[in-house]
Design an enzyme around this catalytic site. Structure first.
Site, mmCIF file in Angstrom:
data_model
loop_
_atom_site.group_PDB
_atom_site.id
_atom_site.type_symbol
_atom_site.label_atom_id
_atom_site.label_comp_id
_atom_site.label_asym_id
_atom_site.label_seq_id
_atom_site.Cartn_x
_atom_site.Cartn_y
_atom_site.Cartn_z
ATOM 1 N N TYR A 1 -58.109 -29.867 56.073
ATOM 2 C CA TYR A 1 -58.048 -29.605 57.801
ATOM 3 C C TYR A 1 -57.672 -27.989 57.684
ATOM 4 C CZ TYR A 1 -55.878 -30.277 62.245
ATOM 5 O OH TYR A 1 -55.677 -30.340 63.739
ATOM 6 N N LYS B 1 -62.216 -31.398 57.980
ATOM 7 C CA LYS B 1 -62.224 -30.849 59.443
ATOM 8 C C LYS B 1 -61.926 -29.563 59.962
ATOM 9 C CE LYS B 1 -59.254 -32.494 63.500
ATOM 10 N NZ LYS B 1 -57.999 -32.828 63.798
#
Length: 302
Positions: free
Chosen positions: A144, A172
């Site tokens: 992330y 992400k």
């Protein structure tokens, strides 16, 4: 690595909701409501759910609360829906422990944020994620990258080196740039599944190789987001663009101030009593609340 225009796999589906954490009037986690909300989100089109991420207010949750939320959501939606646990920390030891526990609790994956505040160099980021990947080798990981929150950014070259671990399968991308997707694909090839971390950039990121989104807006417009993704993938670009443009006011409204303050207010306005955020976040102020209410009303008319 080659940047051949192959399609990436979709290890967690295409539409994932980054779930809010419901609190009751006393500020305790409302597990029963979390279970009901999880089922609703799946009914509205989510392929997967992320618990205890940024939107879930992980910085103010205890590890015990996070474990209880994961178990509750896992049980609520059953095995047919991907459930990811936010297990990141700025302490490598904590991230390793949390990821191991998520694997043992039946998570389908872990969302592991770039360590925040410490601002480690790339070598430190690589060592951090190596330790996490090695701790749960059978648990798929979504790295992330959100430099606006963490203070540093993992480079595509570092991600490429981490892909020696077979459970590093996705990322992400929340840097606010479609170029991040392109650079990741050029360094990592199509094996890395990149998910947009920004609802407003979902359509342009799909165009440059992202596979889906970890969404905030899907709490409210899951079916419309799913329709946009399906339209784009089926070649109906004009229809996808129409969805994209009509949803822009909501995307902007949900980030008029720090997430998840607006989305919690929007859920309250939509009949979901998820409670206020935990301090140091505060409820949405009256002027913004009025603006958000008008945005939701206008959206229902489109």
């Amino acid at each position: 690595m080659s940047s051949a225009a192959a399609l990436s796999p979709t290890p967690f589906g295409r539409l994932l909701t980054a779930m809010v954490t419901p609190f009751d009037l006393e500020g305790h986690v409302d597990l029963a409501l979390a279970g009901r909300l999880a089922r609703y989100l799946v009914e509205e089109g989510s392929d997967g759910l992320v618990v205890c991420g940024t939107t879930g207010e992980s910085p103010t949750l205890t590890w015990k609360e996070q474990h209880q939320l994961l178990e509750t959501v896992r049980q609520a939606v059953g095995s047919g829906v991907k459930v990811l646990a936010g297990t990141g920390s700025n302490s490598t030891a904590e991230a390793v422990e949390a990821t191991s526990q998520a694997a043992a609790a039946g998570a389908d994956g872990a969302l592991v944020v770039v360590p925040y505040y410490n601002k480690p160099p790339q070598e430190g980021l690589e060592a951090h994620f190596q330790a996490v990947a090695a701790a749960a080798p059978d648990l798929p990981l979504m790295l992330y990258n959100i430099p606006g929150r963490t203070g540093c950014s993992i480079s595509p070259k570092t991600v490429s080196r981490l892909m020696q671990y077979r459970n590093v399968v996705s990322l992400k991308a929340a840097s606010g740039s479609t170029d991040e997707v392109t650079q990741l694909r050029m360094e990592c090839g199509s094996r890395l599944a990149v998910y947009s971390g920004d609802d407003g950039l979902l359509l342009p990121m799909l165009a440059v190789g992202a596979v889906g989104v970890v969404s905030v807006a899907s709490h409210l417009v899951g079916r419309r987001l799913k329709a946009m993704i399906d339209a784009y993938l089926s070649g109906q670009v004009a229809i996808a663009l129409d969805h994209h443009e009509k949803l822009q006011p909501l995307f902007k409204a949900l980030f008029m101030t720090t997430n998840p303050i607006p989305v919690k207010a929007a859920l309250e306005l939509s009949g979901w009593p998820v409670g206020s955020p935990r301090s140091p976040l505060l409820p949405l102020n009256p002027a913004m609340h009025d603006s958000l209410s008008k945005t939701l009303l206008a959206l229902r008319q489109t």
